[in-house]
Design an enzyme around this catalytic site. Structure first.
Site, PDB file in Angstrom:
ATOM      1  N   GLU A 118      97.551  15.712  42.004  1.00 53.86           N
ATOM      2  CA  GLU A 118      98.593  15.293  42.847  1.00 53.86           C
ATOM      3  C   GLU A 118      99.367  16.680  43.038  1.00 53.86           C
ATOM      4  O   GLU A 118     100.044  17.137  43.871  1.00 53.86           O
ATOM      5  CB  GLU A 118      99.617  14.183  42.466  1.00 53.86           C
ATOM      6  CG  GLU A 118     100.459  13.726  43.500  1.00 53.86           C
ATOM      7  CD  GLU A 118     101.625  14.466  43.627  1.00 53.86           C
ATOM      8  OE1 GLU A 118     102.380  14.189  44.704  1.00 53.86           O
ATOM      9  OE2 GLU A 118     102.129  15.067  42.917  1.00 53.86           O
ATOM     10  N   GLU A 119      99.680  17.364  41.789  1.00 48.65           N
ATOM     11  CA  GLU A 119     100.525  18.766  41.763  1.00 48.65           C
ATOM     12  C   GLU A 119      99.857  19.791  42.231  1.00 48.65           C
ATOM     13  O   GLU A 119     100.302  20.765  42.362  1.00 48.65           O
ATOM     14  CB  GLU A 119     100.986  18.715  40.290  1.00 48.65           C
ATOM     15  CG  GLU A 119     101.947  17.480  39.804  1.00 48.65           C
ATOM     16  CD  GLU A 119     103.349  17.453  40.533  1.00 48.65           C
ATOM     17  OE1 GLU A 119     103.442  18.210  41.274  1.00 48.65           O
ATOM     18  OE2 GLU A 119     104.131  16.631  39.828  1.00 48.65           O
ATOM     19  N   ASP A 169      98.498  14.278  36.089  1.00 49.89           N
ATOM     20  CA  ASP A 169      98.498  15.808  35.909  1.00 49.89           C
ATOM     21  C   ASP A 169     100.361  16.094  36.230  1.00 49.89           C
ATOM     22  O   ASP A 169     100.807  15.356  36.666  1.00 49.89           O
ATOM     23  CB  ASP A 169      97.881  16.387  37.210  1.00 49.89           C
ATOM     24  CG  ASP A 169      98.259  16.016  38.646  1.00 49.89           C
ATOM     25  OD1 ASP A 169      98.635  15.133  38.706  1.00 49.89           O
ATOM     26  OD2 ASP A 169      98.036  16.851  39.429  1.00 49.89           O
ATOM     27  N   HIS A 224     100.254   9.629  39.601  1.00 48.63           N
ATOM     28  CA  HIS A 224      99.417  10.940  38.952  1.00 48.63           C
ATOM     29  C   HIS A 224      99.632  10.995  37.467  1.00 48.63           C
ATOM     30  O   HIS A 224     100.869  10.896  37.152  1.00 48.63           O
ATOM     31  CB  HIS A 224      99.694  11.964  39.747  1.00 48.63           C
ATOM     32  CG  HIS A 224     100.880  12.593  39.720  1.00 48.63           C
ATOM     33  ND1 HIS A 224     101.435  13.465  38.869  1.00 48.63           N
ATOM     34  CD2 HIS A 224     101.799  12.464  40.575  1.00 48.63           C
ATOM     35  CE1 HIS A 224     102.628  13.841  39.285  1.00 48.63           C
ATOM     36  NE2 HIS A 224     102.941  13.123  40.180  1.00 48.63           N
ATOM     37  N   GLU A 267     106.634   7.789  42.165  1.00 51.65           N
ATOM     38  CA  GLU A 267     107.191   9.130  42.162  1.00 51.65           C
ATOM     39  C   GLU A 267     108.824   9.134  41.870  1.00 51.65           C
ATOM     40  O   GLU A 267     109.428   8.141  42.188  1.00 51.65           O
ATOM     41  CB  GLU A 267     107.165   9.812  43.338  1.00 51.65           C
ATOM     42  CG  GLU A 267     105.569  10.413  43.591  1.00 51.65           C
ATOM     43  CD  GLU A 267     105.000  11.613  42.854  1.00 51.65           C
ATOM     44  OE1 GLU A 267     105.983  11.953  42.019  1.00 51.65           O
ATOM     45  OE2 GLU A 267     104.048  11.951  42.701  1.00 51.65           O
TER      46      GLU A 267
HETATM   47 ZN   LIG Z   1     104.826  13.780  40.988  1.00 48.43          ZN
END
Ligand SMILES: [Zn+2]
Length: 377
Positions: free
Chosen positions: A135-136, A70, A68, A164
């Site tokens: 994602e966040e 973001d 991601h 991640e």
């Molecule tokens: Zn993350």
């Protein structure tokens, strides 16, 4: 600073203020980079969320990297050592929002892919990069929606590495091969408000609920298994009372969450809670929010490639784990039976003064390159 090394790429990505669900130019930069390497680019916009699917190659096996662009909010800017949107080196640490979660990993995979493709022009297989700017946040219009809309189905992804930050104390100490499911609920217990001096005219929901609360907390929801710890029930908020000392409250609210293993299901947990509540004769309502099923990768090819790369490059035997919060892996696991997470150290993520180091970035890049070599050799 050259944009062609890993720190240069990270610096560029950190300078984009991609507060979730904003992307602020990250994906455009990444798409241009990948396009130059020969990737085909697809952009999928879902409301205010931007998603990138980039593919190189037509044959199988199909390896995907997912991540991601973001980031979470910065928090109090005065407490940061430096501007969180300007990659800043202080005492060998590189500070900035998203350095570890997870623009650093994205920078590493870009260099790895370039290195790998440049020295293995005719490799058999395909590489896909999937990125979202959601994602966040609520995580509804990102990977979840790509999977639901079938945008990824045609790619027949065999394995997916999610970048991640899986490492805990030192780079490579942990690889995730699954995640627990997450189920949240809110219970409202109805009482009758009244004067504390006249309890016979009231019904105190705190008193009425107390023994049921104990039952909910003490119940063993499962024992876990080889890969998962036992399912945990946690109360996050418990509120009752109006603030006055002479009033019996009329209502009690409780928020709780399950992080659950593959030994149970969302439905079974809901049923267990309903049984305990129904045995209590309380007047109550319950609202559920299910944010993800658990998943587990038992098929070993990708995991073995990652373990081997970690051992060979970093000299570390990683711990294989399913702990921590949910990730987009829960969605990708629905269309791909090998999903693992490997990335930078997660100690400073979401905190003030999030950081990584140049050394960890360089080593992560080497591990990612080695994973590509292991898979496509
Ligand atoms: Zn993350």
């Amino acid at each position: 600073m050259s944009n062609e090394n890993v720190v240069g790429i990270l610096s560029k990505l950190i300078s984009c203020k991609s507060l979730t669900p904003e992307d602020d130019g990250c994906q455009k930069y990444i798409a241009d980079y990948l396009e130059k390497l020969g990737f085909e680019i697809e952009i999928k916009k879902n409301d205010d969320v931007i998603n990138l699917i980039a593919r190189y190659g037509k044959s199988s096996p199909v390896f995907a990297y997912a991540g991601h662009t973001d980031v979470v909010p910065t928090g109090d800017l005065d407490k940061w050592k430096s501007n969180p949107f300007e990659l800043t080196e202080i005492n060998s640490k590189l500070y900035g929002r998203g350095t570890s979660d997870m623009k650093g990993s994205v920078a590493c995979i870009l260099i790895s892919i370039k290195d790998f493709i440049n020295s293995n022009k005719d490799f058999k297989g395909s590489i896909i990069v999937i990125l979202t700017s959601d994602e966040e946040g609520p995580a509804q219009n990102g990977i979840k929606k790509l999977v639901k809309d079938g945008d990824l189905t045609k790619h027949n992804i065999d394995m997916c590495l999610i970048g991640e930050p899986s490492s805990k104390k030192i780079l490579g100490d942990t690889i995730k091969n699954g995640r627990r499911g997450s189920l949240s609920g809110k219970i409202i217990v109805q009482g009758i408000q009244g004067h504390v001096a006249y309890p016979h005219n009231a019904m105190n929901p705190i008193h009425a609920f107390s023994s049921t609360l104990k039952d909910l907390v003490n119940k063993e929801y499962d024992k876990g298994n080889e890969y998962f710890p036992p399912t945990s029930f946690q109360i996050s908020n418990l509120n009752s009372g109006v603030g006055a000392s002479n009033i019996i409250p009329g209502q009690l609210d409780m928020d709780f969450n399950f992080r659950y293993s593959t030994e149970t299901t969302c439905e079974e947990l809901m049923k267990s809670i309903a049984e305990i509540m129904d045995a209590s004769n309380l007047k109550y309502t319950i609202d559920w929010h299910h944010s993800g099923d658990p998943y587990l990768t038992e098929k070993k090819e990708l995991l073995n490639s990652c373990v081997k790369a970690t051992k060979d490059i970093l000299g570390i035997m990683p711990n294989i784990s399913t702990d921590g919060g949910t990730s987009d892996g829960r969605f990708i696991a629905k269309i791909c039976d090998q999903v693992i997470e490997f990335g930078l150290i997660n100690e400073s993520i979401h905190k003030i003064n999030e950081y990584t180091t140049e050394n960890d970035l360089k080593n992560t890049t080497k591990v990612y390159t080695q994973i590509l070599k292991n898979i496509f050799s």
